[in-house]
Enzyme design. Sequence first.
Site, PDB file in Angstrom:
ATOM      1  N   SER A   1      20.357  -7.784  20.177  1.00 24.64           N
ATOM      2  CA  SER A   1      19.198  -8.243  19.401  1.00 24.64           C
ATOM      3  C   SER A   1      17.842  -7.850  19.987  1.00 24.64           C
ATOM      4  CB  SER A   1      19.247  -9.752  19.194  1.00 24.64           C
ATOM      5  OG  SER A   1      18.923 -10.436  20.382  1.00 24.64           O
TER       6      SER A   1
ATOM      7  N   LYS B   1      14.445 -13.679  22.973  1.00 25.59           N
ATOM      8  CA  LYS B   1      13.620 -13.093  21.908  1.00 25.59           C
ATOM      9  C   LYS B   1      12.196 -12.904  22.408  1.00 25.59           C
ATOM     10  CE  LYS B   1      17.094 -13.773  19.112  1.00 25.59           C
ATOM     11  NZ  LYS B   1      18.039 -12.726  18.931  1.00 25.59           N
TER      12      LYS B   1
END
Length: 183
Positions: free
Chosen positions: A47, A90
């Site tokens: 990700s 993230k």
Amino acid sequence: MDKEGKLNKSNFIKEAKDLIFVIVTALIMALLIHSYVFARVDVDGPSMQSTLHDKDVLFIEKVSTEMNKIKRGDIIVFDSKDANESNYIKRVIGIEDDKIELKDGKVYLNDQELNEPYLDPQTVTQPLTSETKFTVPKGCIFVLGDNRTNSTDSRILGPINLKDVKGHAVVRVFPFNKLKNFF
């Protein structure tokens, strides 16, 4: 037992106690540092590509998160609150009171197109739900993975509570040929 034997035994016991004290103190210090200052994190999944890759090893610092000093662009680790009790990694896009809009494959921060030099040039940011506009509430942040086509982030999870942030990345230590600091 003679006097010299008792003295040697007494010295041995004193040295053993001193050694145990040093070991216990070192363990407590290591635990405190791990809990409140630095921790190792292993990247699991794609990700954050191309910034981070699966199996990269990072160190995160925790002091700034305890003081709510997270800023836009930081790479953070947070508790996803999912059934597996996973931690996600993230990038912070928006902080408290920021307005985020996803349109035309781009991210707009407070009505300005966000410059994201860390993304691959062909990256397109699509909304993953019907929601395309977000206002970051007090005590929260808005996060996106750098690999926008393969990331569970605030487009799905919504804003992330600052209390769920575990730390922010300060250095990648493995693989050794990709050593990099993030501050």
